[in-house]
Scaffold this active site. Structure first.
Site, PDB file in Angstrom:
ATOM      1  N   LEU A 204      10.814  12.581   0.946  1.00  0.00           N
ATOM      2  CA  LEU A 204      10.688  11.262   0.316  1.00  0.00           C
ATOM      3  C   LEU A 204       9.209  10.995   0.034  1.00  0.00           C
ATOM      4  CD1 LEU A 204      12.207   8.454  -0.298  1.00  0.00           C
ATOM      5  CD2 LEU A 204      11.180   7.734   1.847  1.00  0.00           C
TER       6      LEU A 204
ATOM      7  N   SER B  63       6.326   8.330  -1.803  1.00  0.00           N
ATOM      8  CA  SER B  63       6.090   7.009  -2.411  1.00  0.00           C
ATOM      9  C   SER B  63       5.069   7.121  -3.539  1.00  0.00           C
ATOM     10  CB  SER B  63       5.599   6.021  -1.348  1.00  0.00           C
ATOM     11  OG  SER B  63       4.343   6.425  -0.832  1.00  0.00           O
ATOM     12  N   GLY B  64       5.172   6.232  -4.512  1.00  0.00           N
ATOM     13  CA  GLY B  64       4.170   6.147  -5.590  1.00  0.00           C
ATOM     14  C   GLY B  64       4.192   7.321  -6.559  1.00  0.00           C
TER      15      GLY B  64
ATOM     16  N   GLY C  12      -0.119  10.236 -11.236  1.00  0.00           N
ATOM     17  CA  GLY C  12      -1.105  10.879 -10.372  1.00  0.00           C
ATOM     18  C   GLY C  12      -0.571  11.926  -9.408  1.00  0.00           C
TER      19      GLY C  12
ATOM     20  N   GLY D 200       1.252  11.679  -6.663  1.00  0.00           N
ATOM     21  CA  GLY D 200       2.666  11.565  -6.282  1.00  0.00           C
ATOM     22  C   GLY D 200       3.578  12.227  -7.303  1.00  0.00           C
TER      23      GLY D 200
ATOM     24  N   SER E  21      -7.976  10.038   2.393  1.00  0.00           N
ATOM     25  CA  SER E  21      -9.090  10.240   1.455  1.00  0.00           C
ATOM     26  C   SER E  21     -10.299  10.683   2.268  1.00  0.00           C
ATOM     27  CB  SER E  21      -9.393   8.917   0.756  1.00  0.00           C
ATOM     28  OG  SER E  21     -10.648   8.964   0.099  1.00  0.00           O
TER      29      SER E  21
ATOM     30  N   TYR F 253     -11.378  -0.526   0.747  1.00  0.00           N
ATOM     31  CA  TYR F 253     -10.543   0.660   0.529  1.00  0.00           C
ATOM     32  C   TYR F 253     -10.790   1.676   1.645  1.00  0.00           C
ATOM     33  CZ  TYR F 253      -8.836   4.981  -1.627  1.00  0.00           C
ATOM     34  OH  TYR F 253      -8.191   6.167  -1.875  1.00  0.00           O
TER      35      TYR F 253
HETATM   36  P1  NAD Z   1      -2.358   6.556  -8.986  1.00  0.00           P
HETATM   37  O1  NAD Z   1      -2.828   5.176  -9.233  1.00  0.00           O
HETATM   38  O2  NAD Z   1      -1.980   7.414 -10.135  1.00  0.00           O
HETATM   39  O3  NAD Z   1      -1.150   6.575  -7.940  1.00  0.00           O
HETATM   40  C1  NAD Z   1      -0.919   5.579  -6.971  1.00  0.00           C
HETATM   41  C2  NAD Z   1       0.539   5.195  -7.064  1.00  0.00           C
HETATM   42  O4  NAD Z   1       0.868   4.237  -6.048  1.00  0.00           O
HETATM   43  C3  NAD Z   1       0.849   4.559  -8.416  1.00  0.00           C
HETATM   44  O5  NAD Z   1       1.945   5.231  -8.991  1.00  0.00           O
HETATM   45  C4  NAD Z   1       1.178   3.121  -8.053  1.00  0.00           C
HETATM   46  O6  NAD Z   1       2.129   2.535  -8.912  1.00  0.00           O
HETATM   47  C5  NAD Z   1       1.726   3.300  -6.639  1.00  0.00           C
HETATM   48  N1  NAD Z   1       1.803   2.037  -5.893  1.00  0.00           N
HETATM   49  C6  NAD Z   1       0.873   1.065  -5.766  1.00  0.00           C
HETATM   50  N2  NAD Z   1       1.375   0.041  -5.046  1.00  0.00           N
HETATM   51  C7  NAD Z   1       2.648   0.382  -4.698  1.00  0.00           C
HETATM   52  C8  NAD Z   1       3.686  -0.245  -3.953  1.00  0.00           C
HETATM   53  N3  NAD Z   1       3.530  -1.476  -3.409  1.00  0.00           N
HETATM   54  N4  NAD Z   1       4.868   0.409  -3.788  1.00  0.00           N
HETATM   55  C9  NAD Z   1       5.040   1.630  -4.318  1.00  0.00           C
HETATM   56  N5  NAD Z   1       4.111   2.263  -5.062  1.00  0.00           N
HETATM   57  C10 NAD Z   1       2.925   1.646  -5.239  1.00  0.00           C
HETATM   58  O7  NAD Z   1      -3.546   7.258  -8.166  1.00  0.00           O
HETATM   59  P2  NAD Z   1      -3.559   8.589  -7.262  1.00  0.00           P
HETATM   60  O8  NAD Z   1      -4.955   9.072  -7.328  1.00  0.00           O
HETATM   61  O9  NAD Z   1      -2.462   9.523  -7.608  1.00  0.00           O
HETATM   62  O10 NAD Z   1      -3.331   7.972  -5.810  1.00  0.00           O
HETATM   63  C11 NAD Z   1      -2.407   8.488  -4.879  1.00  0.00           C
HETATM   64  C12 NAD Z   1      -3.003   8.411  -3.482  1.00  0.00           C
HETATM   65  O11 NAD Z   1      -4.165   9.234  -3.445  1.00  0.00           O
HETATM   66  C13 NAD Z   1      -3.457   7.001  -3.070  1.00  0.00           C
HETATM   67  O12 NAD Z   1      -3.072   6.773  -1.739  1.00  0.00           O
HETATM   68  C14 NAD Z   1      -4.976   7.078  -3.167  1.00  0.00           C
HETATM   69  O13 NAD Z   1      -5.600   6.201  -2.279  1.00  0.00           O
HETATM   70  C15 NAD Z   1      -5.205   8.533  -2.798  1.00  0.00           C
HETATM   71  N6  NAD Z   1      -6.496   9.099  -3.224  1.00  0.00           N
HETATM   72  C16 NAD Z   1      -6.880   9.054  -4.540  1.00  0.00           C
HETATM   73  C17 NAD Z   1      -8.117   9.573  -4.898  1.00  0.00           C
HETATM   74  C18 NAD Z   1      -8.615   9.511  -6.319  1.00  0.00           C
HETATM   75  O14 NAD Z   1      -9.813   9.707  -6.533  1.00  0.00           O
HETATM   76  N7  NAD Z   1      -7.773   9.301  -7.300  1.00  0.00           N
HETATM   77  C19 NAD Z   1      -8.945  10.165  -3.925  1.00  0.00           C
HETATM   78  C20 NAD Z   1      -8.507  10.218  -2.604  1.00  0.00           C
HETATM   79  C21 NAD Z   1      -7.270   9.682  -2.270  1.00  0.00           C
END
Ligand code: NAD
Length: 309
Positions: A6, A8-9, A13, A15, A140, A153
């Site tokens: 499972l 989430s998100g 990106g 996910g 992260s 954050y």
């Molecule tokens: P992203 O914005 O593409 O993905 C984040 C996802 O979380 C989105 O699809 C968004 O709709 C979803 N989301 C937000 N609130 C939500 C909720 N209440 N319920 C369900 N879904 C929800 O960005 P990403 O980079 O793919 O981020 C994924 C993870 O990676 C995050 O936890 C982020 O903190 C982490 N991260 C990202 C980076 C970066 O530079 N992009 C670096 C380190 C860690």
């Protein structure tokens, strides 16, 4: 039997990439439940999943901030049994503290921290009964060390690190693994959404010097860092696939070897001075070093040789 995963998100990106890579596993080891808050955004995932859709990948609604949504989502999984939970959903918050509302900060914790805790509480009883399971958390490098103008954050990711490291000790007794995955900068919508937010935001109550440091010093340096050492979501997803497939999953896994020179600073000097001094210097004194992409200053290699993972 395939393991139920499972995530989430998954509308974008990391996910989305992870869901697709697991669903297309050549050995068909996984049955993926790819969840998202807004099913109206499932088009990209469904297109990427291709022939896996409806076979090794199903799409379901899940808002990690809602108890009802979690219950509803788990009730659609046979026996409510999740073998691998991936807490990926997350939001960022960027900018001078003085100009950010407490409500915006609470939203970051509700999503990034309590969102993961809510899901873990829901799947843990069945995992304990079966004496197996794996909880993966997309943390992260900001869960390991602070980054300027990302205080809240980073705090939410530090919270995850402390929570899951604590829980890992108990869960070892139940044969349940925990893995905190720590990407550096990743080129996803995440940064785009944040930059769009900050370009519209006014940060009321912030003094002129701080605003100038944020807009004219931090933002260009941050863009440069994403450009020079940024990873693709595919690469990060691949690292997570390895962690999930591992017989003895690690508690922590950084995904970006080019960023490790920075994370190593904290371990190198437990007083914390070295990291703060170098992070400050990279921003305010020698920003051109970021142009070099944090390469090894001795030989120009991307850092992997002198800074093993
Ligand atoms: P992203 O914005 O593409 O993905 C984040 C996802 O979380 C989105 O699809 C968004 O709709 C979803 N989301 C937000 N609130 C939500 C909720 N209440 N319920 C369900 N879904 C929800 O960005 P990403 O980079 O793919 O981020 C994924 C993870 O990676 C995050 O936890 C982020 O903190 C982490 N991260 C990202 C980076 C970066 O530079 N992009 C670096 C380190 C860690």
């Amino acid at each position: 039997a395939p393991r139920t995963v499972l995530i989430s998100g998954c509308s974008s990106g990391i996910g989305l990439e992870l869901a697709v890579q697991l669903a297309l596993d050549p050995r068909q080891r996984y049955q993926v439940v790819a969840t998202m808050r807004d099913l109206g955004k499932k088009g990209m995932l469904e297109a990427a999943a291709g022939e896996a859709l409806g076979k090794t990948l199903t799409v379901a609604q899940l808002d990690v901030c809602s108890d009802e949504s979690v219950v509803q989502c788990l009730s659609c999984i046979p026996g409510g049994e999740v073998d691998v939970l991936v807490n990926n959903a997350g939001v960022g918050l960027l900018g001078p503290l003085e100009g950010l509302s407490i409500a915006a900060m609470q939203n970051v914790f509700d999503t990034n921290f309590f969102g993961a805790v809510r899901l873990v509480k829901a799947v843990l009883p069945a995992m304990k009964r079966r004496q197996r399971g794996h909880i993966v958390v997309v943390s992260s490098v900001m869960g390991l060390q602070g980054v300027v103008f990302n205080e809240v954050y980073a705090a939410s990711k530090f919270a995850l690190e402390g929570f899951f490291e604590s829980l890992a000790i108990q869960l070892q007794q139940f044969n349940i693994f925990i893995s905190l995955v720590e990407p550096g900068p990743v080129a996803t919508d995440f940064e785009g959404k944040l930059l769009e937010q900050v370009s519209r935001a006014e940060f009321p109550g912030t003094d002129a010097d701080t605003l100038r440091y944020f807009r004219d010093v931090y933002l260009p340096a941050s863009r440069e860092l994403f450009r020079s050492v940024g990873q693709s979501p595919q690469d990060v997803a691949q690292a997570i696939v390895k962690v999930i497939g591992s017989a003895r999953p690690p508690l922590r896994r950084q995904t970006n070897a080019r960023y490790t020179p920075l994370t190593a600073l904290k371990a190198a000097d437990p007083s914390g001075r070295l990291y703060v001094r170098i992070a400050h210097g990279l921003l305010f004194r020698w920003p051109r070093l970021l142009d070099l992409g944090l390469r090894c200053l001795a030989c120009g290699c991307p850092g992997t040789r002198v800074w093993p993972r």
